[in-house]
Design an enzyme around this catalytic site. Structure first.
Site, PDB file in Angstrom:
ATOM      1  N   GLN A  78       0.829  -1.200   0.000  1.00  0.00           N
ATOM      2  CA  GLN A  78       0.000   0.000   0.000  1.00  0.00           C
ATOM      3  C   GLN A  78       0.868   1.257   0.000  1.00  0.00           C
ATOM      4  O   GLN A  78       1.248   1.775   1.049  1.00  0.00           O
ATOM      5  CB  GLN A  78      -0.951   0.003   1.201  1.00  0.00           C
ATOM      6  N   PHE A  79       1.146   1.754  -1.194  1.00  0.00           N
ATOM      7  CA  PHE A  79       1.997   2.941  -1.330  1.00  0.00           C
ATOM      8  C   PHE A  79       1.369   4.173  -0.701  1.00  0.00           C
ATOM      9  O   PHE A  79       2.068   5.110  -0.333  1.00  0.00           O
ATOM     10  CB  PHE A  79       2.335   3.201  -2.808  1.00  0.00           C
ATOM     11  N   THR A  80       0.052   4.188  -0.519  1.00  0.00           N
ATOM     12  CA  THR A  80      -0.610   5.370   0.027  1.00  0.00           C
ATOM     13  C   THR A  80      -0.242   5.634   1.490  1.00  0.00           C
ATOM     14  O   THR A  80      -0.554   6.702   2.019  1.00  0.00           O
ATOM     15  CB  THR A  80      -2.140   5.277  -0.110  1.00  0.00           C
TER      16      THR A  80
END
Length: 152
Positions: A78-80
């Site tokens: 999850q890059f967010t």
């Protein structure tokens, strides 16, 4: 590297209405990888995941690790987790590692976790539009960051 670790009774990930990974009784781990992250960071964090004593013992106290309960892991990239909203309201993800670095590290970390636990790690699909369904147990949610190791 940042992680959100949730103790769950159940969790699953689906892409295009097909389940890619699902667990009962274990950890849902959302992992964000930064460009500066190293293999040492990855190993440090994986060790923390498998040794965190956040599962209840017979007295209801958090004294057991995922290893102690033979629990499972659903591991989601999850890059967010590296969203920056300092300038305005639209998040910037400039600190997140590019896919050519993040994807191999995500897979390597999943493999390392699998080795540590001696079981298959359930996964999402890197870069896909994933739907996560979970039942948080407790709730118990912990946030970790390799840039702040002295507090973990």
């Amino acid at each position: 590297m940042r992680a959100v670790i949730q103790r769950v009774s159940r969790a699953n990930c689906s892409v295009d209405n097909k389940i890619t990974g699902q667990i009962e009784n274990g950890l849902l781990i959302l992992i964000g990888i930064e460009q500066e992250d190293t293999i040492e960071d990855m190993k440090w964090m994986a060790q923390k995941f498998v040794n965190l004593r956040i599962f209840n013992d017979e007295n209801g106290l958090m004294n057991k690790s995922i290893q102690d309960i033979a629990g499972n892991i659903l591991f989601i990239s999850q890059f967010t987790l590296f969203a920056q909203t300092k300038k305005g309201n639209r998040p910037s993800f400039i600190r997140a590692a590019k896919p050519e670095k993040a994807q191999p590290m995500y897979i390597e970390m999943a493999d390392y976790l699998s080795t540590l636990l001696d079981k298959k790690i359930q996964l999402g699909i890197f870069g896909a539009d994933m739907k996560i369904d979970l039942l948080n147990d407790g709730p118990v949610t912990i946030i970790m960051n390799t840039q702040d190791k002295e507090n973990f």
